[in-house]
Design an enzyme around this catalytic site. Structure first.
Site, PDB file in Angstrom:
ATOM      1  N   GLU A  56       0.841  -1.200   0.000  1.00 29.79           N
ATOM      2  CA  GLU A  56       0.000   0.000   0.000  1.00 29.79           C
ATOM      3  C   GLU A  56       0.880   1.256   0.000  1.00 29.79           C
ATOM      4  O   GLU A  56       1.841   1.355   0.761  1.00 29.79           O
ATOM      5  CB  GLU A  56      -0.902  -0.005   1.242  1.00 29.79           C
ATOM      6  CG  GLU A  56      -1.899   1.151   1.265  1.00 29.79           C
ATOM      7  CD  GLU A  56      -2.799   1.110   2.493  1.00 29.79           C
ATOM      8  OE1 GLU A  56      -4.004   1.373   2.350  1.00 29.79           O
ATOM      9  OE2 GLU A  56      -2.302   0.807   3.600  1.00 29.79           O
TER      10      GLU A  56
ATOM     11  N   LYS B  45      -8.628   4.478  -2.415  1.00 24.29           N
ATOM     12  CA  LYS B  45      -9.175   3.865  -1.201  1.00 24.29           C
ATOM     13  C   LYS B  45     -10.435   4.596  -0.741  1.00 24.29           C
ATOM     14  O   LYS B  45     -10.433   5.818  -0.576  1.00 24.29           O
ATOM     15  CB  LYS B  45      -8.111   3.886  -0.096  1.00 24.29           C
ATOM     16  CG  LYS B  45      -8.463   3.072   1.144  1.00 24.29           C
ATOM     17  CD  LYS B  45      -7.263   3.031   2.079  1.00 24.29           C
ATOM     18  CE  LYS B  45      -7.495   2.136   3.283  1.00 24.29           C
ATOM     19  NZ  LYS B  45      -6.290   2.038   4.147  1.00 24.29           N
TER      20      LYS B  45
ATOM     21  N   CYS C 249      -5.703  -2.560   1.832  1.00 29.80           N
ATOM     22  CA  CYS C 249      -5.705  -2.702   3.284  1.00 29.80           C
ATOM     23  C   CYS C 249      -7.084  -3.034   3.852  1.00 29.80           C
ATOM     24  O   CYS C 249      -7.677  -4.035   3.486  1.00 29.80           O
ATOM     25  CB  CYS C 249      -5.117  -1.414   3.889  1.00 29.80           C
ATOM     26  SG  CYS C 249      -4.576  -1.548   5.604  1.00 29.80           S
TER      27      CYS C 249
END
Length: 313
Positions: free
Chosen positions: A41, A130, A168
């Site tokens: 990430e 994200k 994540c």
């Protein structure tokens, strides 16, 4: 299909040098037969670890603002062509890439946690921002959108393999996972800052739920990886000299661990995946097929890209 997860340390807050490391890694992975490689990430230019290890929420703190400015200066601007060399090398090597980047917003003042999918034949095929930064990340990153909630077909010798990817803790979001399973992936990429305590259990769960192979890539971050003049290094050292420990793991669609990296080590882990195992595991459970009830449960996904603010007279 041979896949690779790159458990590496970035050249912290140095976009150009970290991209050079990405290129070196692509060469090594391709030389070892990998057809797909996943990076952690926001690997470029690094995960903002100081959000968890300093007083990041202190208002108007000079060192916090200086650190953010460095982060912003080194964030990836895709429109400017910051990833053009990565795209070119992926094409030359014939390798599909999932690359975690800190992406500079159109406004120039904000950052998205983005997962960029690069097809060797096409180039960048999606940039997934994200949806919801986690905890201290909300001091660093803006909310993303659903534009990148897409799967991609990766060419292999005998056809294609369908692949999805999330950042994540998006892997903990039931509806986000459901949006991916509905598109029928066989391999799922999960990117992480770097901790087996965070990535291990959820990677095994996601594999069993989706009946997919899961390739999780996490970073390592140590004192030697951070420049001595980084404004918040002193505060970070007050809590230790290691801030990310890896946690890279590859899991089969039955939840069995195929391989995992040692903590704190820079390494690339590999696995050869048999798509037949996915088909076999879906005999008794297919979350978007025979074990779903679309007449009762439905999910709407908005895949539009949030446009920057515009002004008209």
């Amino acid at each position: 299909m041979r896949v690779a997860a790159a458990q590496l340390a970035p050249v912290f807050m140095n976009r150009a040098a970290t991209l050079d490391k990405v290129l070196d890694t692509l060469g090594e992975a391709a030389a070892n037969g990998a057809q797909l490689v996943a990076f952690p990430e926001t690997f470029v230019p690094g995960y903002p670890a100081w959000a968890d290890f300093t007083d990041a929420s202190t208002f108007n703190d000079a060192d916090q603002k200086a650190a953010y400015a460095i982060y912003l200066d080194n964030a990836v601007d895709i429109a400017r062509g910051d990833l053009d060399t990565v795209v070119s090398v992926a094409s030359q090597l014939g390798i599909f890439v999932y690359l975690g980047v800190a992406e500079r917003s159109e406004s120039g003042g904000s950052i998205y946690c983005s997962l960029v999918a690069i097809d060797p034949a096409v180039g960048i095929v999606s940039v997934h921002r994200k949806l919801k930064p986690t905890y201290g990340e909300r001091m660093m990153w803006a909310d993303g959108d659903g534009n990148g909630l897409r799967v991609h077909d990766v060419a292999v010798d005998e056809g294609t393999v369908r692949v999805s990817g999330l950042n994540c803790w998006e892997n903990w979001m039931p509806l986000t996972r459901a949006a991916m399973w509905a598109q029928g992936p066989q391999v799922h990429i999960a990117t992480w800052p770097g901790s087996p305590e965070t990535s291990g259990d959820i990677s095994r769960f996601v594999a069993r739920e989706g009946r997919v192979f899961v390739v999780s890539a996490g970073a390592v971050l140590r004192e030697a990886d951070i420049s001595a003049d980084f404004p918040l290094l002193g505060q970070m050292l007050e809590v230790g000299t290691r801030w990310a420990s890896g946690g890279s793991i590859i899991v089969g669609p039955d939840g069995t661990t195929i391989t995992e990296a040692d903590k704190h080590s820079e390494t690339i882990i590999y696995a050869d995946l048999d798509r037949g195992q996915v088909r076999a595991e879906r005999q008794n459970f297919d979350p978007a097929g025979h074990y779903s009830r679309p007449d009762v449960l439905q999910l709407a996904v908005d895949r539009s890209r949030r446009a920057p603010v515009t002004f008209t007279d």
